[in-house]
Design a protein around this motif. Structure first.
Motif, PDB file in Angstrom:
ATOM      1  N   UNK A 162       8.085 -29.724 -35.032  1.00 55.72           N
ATOM      2  CA  UNK A 162       8.725 -29.696 -33.726  1.00 55.72           C
ATOM      3  C   UNK A 162       7.727 -30.159 -32.678  1.00 55.72           C
ATOM      4  N   UNK A 163       8.141 -31.097 -31.827  1.00 56.70           N
ATOM      5  CA  UNK A 163       7.263 -31.601 -30.783  1.00 56.70           C
ATOM      6  C   UNK A 163       7.656 -32.999 -30.356  1.00 56.70           C
ATOM      7  N   UNK A 164       6.937 -33.528 -29.384  1.00 59.57           N
ATOM      8  CA  UNK A 164       7.250 -34.830 -28.796  1.00 59.57           C
ATOM      9  C   UNK A 164       7.032 -35.966 -29.776  1.00 59.57           C
ATOM     10  N   UNK A 165       5.980 -35.881 -30.579  1.00 61.27           N
ATOM     11  CA  UNK A 165       5.574 -36.966 -31.466  1.00 61.27           C
ATOM     12  C   UNK A 165       5.843 -36.574 -32.911  1.00 61.27           C
ATOM     13  N   UNK A 166       6.722 -37.306 -33.595  1.00 65.79           N
ATOM     14  CA  UNK A 166       7.052 -36.912 -34.965  1.00 65.79           C
ATOM     15  C   UNK A 166       5.923 -37.201 -35.952  1.00 65.79           C
ATOM     16  N   UNK A 167       4.892 -37.926 -35.519  1.00 62.66           N
ATOM     17  CA  UNK A 167       3.721 -38.142 -36.385  1.00 62.66           C
ATOM     18  C   UNK A 167       2.602 -37.148 -36.108  1.00 62.66           C
ATOM     19  N   UNK A 168       2.827 -36.223 -35.176  1.00 62.91           N
ATOM     20  CA  UNK A 168       1.787 -35.251 -34.826  1.00 62.91           C
ATOM     21  C   UNK A 168       1.434 -34.383 -36.024  1.00 62.91           C
ATOM     22  N   UNK A 169       0.178 -34.022 -36.119  1.00 64.81           N
ATOM     23  CA  UNK A 169      -0.306 -33.211 -37.238  1.00 64.81           C
ATOM     24  C   UNK A 169      -0.431 -31.739 -36.879  1.00 64.81           C
ATOM     25  N   UNK A 186      15.245 -15.012 -13.332  1.00 70.93           N
ATOM     26  CA  UNK A 186      16.053 -15.527 -12.242  1.00 70.93           C
ATOM     27  C   UNK A 186      16.147 -17.038 -12.420  1.00 70.93           C
ATOM     28  N   UNK A 187      17.304 -17.523 -12.863  1.00 65.33           N
ATOM     29  CA  UNK A 187      17.452 -18.953 -13.092  1.00 65.33           C
ATOM     30  C   UNK A 187      16.670 -19.429 -14.301  1.00 65.33           C
ATOM     31  N   UNK A 188      16.656 -20.738 -14.492  1.00 69.53           N
ATOM     32  CA  UNK A 188      16.001 -21.349 -15.647  1.00 69.53           C
ATOM     33  C   UNK A 188      15.044 -22.448 -15.214  1.00 69.53           C
ATOM     34  N   UNK A 189      14.047 -22.699 -16.046  1.00 61.43           N
ATOM     35  CA  UNK A 189      13.068 -23.748 -15.770  1.00 61.43           C
ATOM     36  C   UNK A 189      13.678 -25.126 -16.007  1.00 61.43           C
ATOM     37  N   UNK A 190      13.075 -26.130 -15.440  1.00 60.96           N
ATOM     38  CA  UNK A 190      13.456 -27.502 -15.760  1.00 60.96           C
ATOM     39  C   UNK A 190      12.495 -28.050 -16.816  1.00 60.96           C
ATOM     40  N   UNK A 191      12.903 -29.123 -17.455  1.00 61.34           N
ATOM     41  CA  UNK A 191      12.112 -29.708 -18.530  1.00 61.34           C
ATOM     42  C   UNK A 191      10.938 -30.477 -17.932  1.00 61.34           C
ATOM     43  N   UNK A 192       9.746 -30.198 -18.461  1.00 63.44           N
ATOM     44  CA  UNK A 192       8.558 -30.877 -17.999  1.00 63.44           C
ATOM     45  C   UNK A 192       8.211 -32.069 -18.859  1.00 63.44           C
ATOM     46  N   UNK A 193       6.994 -32.546 -18.734  1.00 65.73           N
ATOM     47  CA  UNK A 193       6.550 -33.715 -19.482  1.00 65.73           C
ATOM     48  C   UNK A 193       6.567 -33.441 -20.981  1.00 65.73           C
ATOM     49  N   UNK A 194       6.841 -34.488 -21.744  1.00 72.69           N
ATOM     50  CA  UNK A 194       6.875 -34.453 -23.204  1.00 72.69           C
ATOM     51  C   UNK A 194       7.886 -33.439 -23.740  1.00 72.69           C
ATOM     52  N   UNK A 195       8.913 -33.144 -22.926  1.00 71.36           N
ATOM     53  CA  UNK A 195       9.976 -32.253 -23.365  1.00 71.36           C
ATOM     54  C   UNK A 195       9.627 -30.780 -23.350  1.00 71.36           C
ATOM     55  N   UNK A 196       8.472 -30.408 -22.824  1.00 72.10           N
ATOM     56  CA  UNK A 196       8.076 -28.999 -22.796  1.00 72.10           C
ATOM     57  C   UNK A 196       8.748 -28.265 -21.634  1.00 72.10           C
ATOM     58  N   UNK A 197       9.135 -27.018 -21.893  1.00 70.89           N
ATOM     59  CA  UNK A 197       9.781 -26.188 -20.870  1.00 70.89           C
ATOM     60  C   UNK A 197       8.867 -24.999 -20.581  1.00 70.89           C
ATOM     61  N   UNK A 198       8.296 -24.916 -19.375  1.00 73.39           N
ATOM     62  CA  UNK A 198       7.387 -23.806 -19.071  1.00 73.39           C
ATOM     63  C   UNK A 198       8.151 -22.501 -18.860  1.00 73.39           C
ATOM     64  N   UNK A 199       7.478 -21.396 -19.131  1.00 74.09           N
ATOM     65  CA  UNK A 199       8.073 -20.082 -18.890  1.00 74.09           C
ATOM     66  C   UNK A 199       7.151 -19.277 -17.975  1.00 74.09           C
ATOM     67  N   UNK A 200       7.780 -18.487 -17.121  1.00 79.77           N
ATOM     68  CA  UNK A 200       7.060 -17.563 -16.243  1.00 79.77           C
ATOM     69  C   UNK A 200       7.515 -16.162 -16.591  1.00 79.77           C
TER      70      UNK A 200
END
Length: 319
Positions: A162-169, A186-200
């Motif tokens: 699972x991740x942005x790059x399917x060749x990642x090791x 309260x609400x939801x995060x938006x998608x950040x770079x490389x498809x990552x979603x931050x959590x607080x």
């Protein structure tokens, strides 16, 4: 000692076993790289789709990312690309805490912190996850494969983390956070770079006379970050697209902003994290008061005109 973990969707006599170092807490894919025993033992030696095949894409979506202790959610996992001769595939998943519950075409691996497929007839699965009572960050990791069902373990059977790059090791974990008592999303995060979603989230109870600490995970590393603090929430969120922060919403009417920076790490894996501290005065008049928070990070790889990524918000009821 090694844990032997079924992975490849083949008849039992031909099943690939996924071997990982064991630990007292379970199987942890973040420790797995190409230098460790992996899917490459019996599949294509390298992760990712072989030449001429579509890129392998792994999608893992939770119904919620910021949880209360013991909360149950659903996880939806799917894989596309890779082998196209059949619709068959498989997966192996674990979590650093909490337990899974099986859904259609999946089965839980004892003691419950891991789950895998129960047959090879699909490349999508939905199953349950229950948060632990321990508060804090939880990382869920998964590896998938796409197979042609010719009953031969060779390079035609492809796999990826699972991740942005399917060749990642190395795997990019799905990050969840279990909040302390008195803290709610309260609400939801938006998608950040490389498809990552931050959590607080916060693992500390907001109590008078103590320091209240908030944590952000899954963000861009080595980046400028801030925490918005306000007394008024925007439960439905205010769309920030007009400011160039497309796809993101504001959930707090900010009165104060605390500034910080995320720590170093791998950008594609969203390894940036930051901690924000707030001292709550020892004043009984503050009990039952509610504060609202939301974090942001400068995220230059998002493609947004104003390159910010916003986390979910939090509402903290003072004890």
């Amino acid at each position: 000692m090694r844990l032997r973990y079924p992975l490849l969707a083949l008849p039992p006599a031909l099943a690939l076993v996924f071997e990982l170092p064991s630990s007292s807490a379970g199987i942890y894919f973040p420790r797995l790289t190409q230098t460790a025993p992996s899917c490459g033992t019996c599949h294509n030696p390298n992760p990712g789709a072989a030449t001429g095949f579509p890129r392998i894409r792994v999608t893992l979506l939770p119904t919620d990312r910021v949880l209360t202790a013991g909360q149950s959610i659903r996880l939806a996992l799917s894989v596309t690309g890779g082998q196209s001769a059949s619709p068959n595939g498989g997966f192996s998943m674990d979590a650093t805490a909490g337990t899974f519950s099986a859904g259609l075409n999946s089965r839980v691996v004892p003691p419950g912190d891991a789950i895998t497929h129960s047959n090879s007839s699909t490349r999508s699965w939905t199953f349950g996850y229950t948060a632990p009572t321990t508060r804090g960050l939880v990382e869920v990791s998964v590896v998938v494969n796409t197979v042609n069902n010719d009953l031969i373990n060779n390079d035609d059977d492809m796999w990826a983390f699972h991740g942005f790059d399917d060749t990642a090791t190395d795997v990019t974990p799905l990050r969840l956070f279990v909040n302390a008592a008195g803290v709610a999303p309260l609400g939801t995060a938006c998608v950040g770079s490389f498809g990552n979603v931050p959590v607080l989230g916060s693992a500390t109870v907001p109590t008078i006379g103590t320091n209240f600490t908030l944590q952000m995970h899954g963000a861009a590393p080595s980046a400028f970050a801030g925490l918005l603090l306000g007394a008024t929430p925007f439960p439905g969120g205010l769309d920030l697209s007009g400011l160039g922060i497309n796809g993101c919403s504001l959930f707090v009417d900010p009165l104060v902003t605390l500034f910080s920076a995320t720590g170093a790490g791998d950008a594609q894996r969203g390894e940036g994290s930051a901690t924000f501290g707030l001292s709550i005065p020892n004043d009984p008049n503050l009990v039952a008061g509610v504060l609202h928070f939301q974090a942001f990070v400068l995220d230059v790889s998002t493609g947004r005109a104003l390159p910010l990524t916003m986390t979910n918000g939090l509402s903290a009821t003072i004890q």
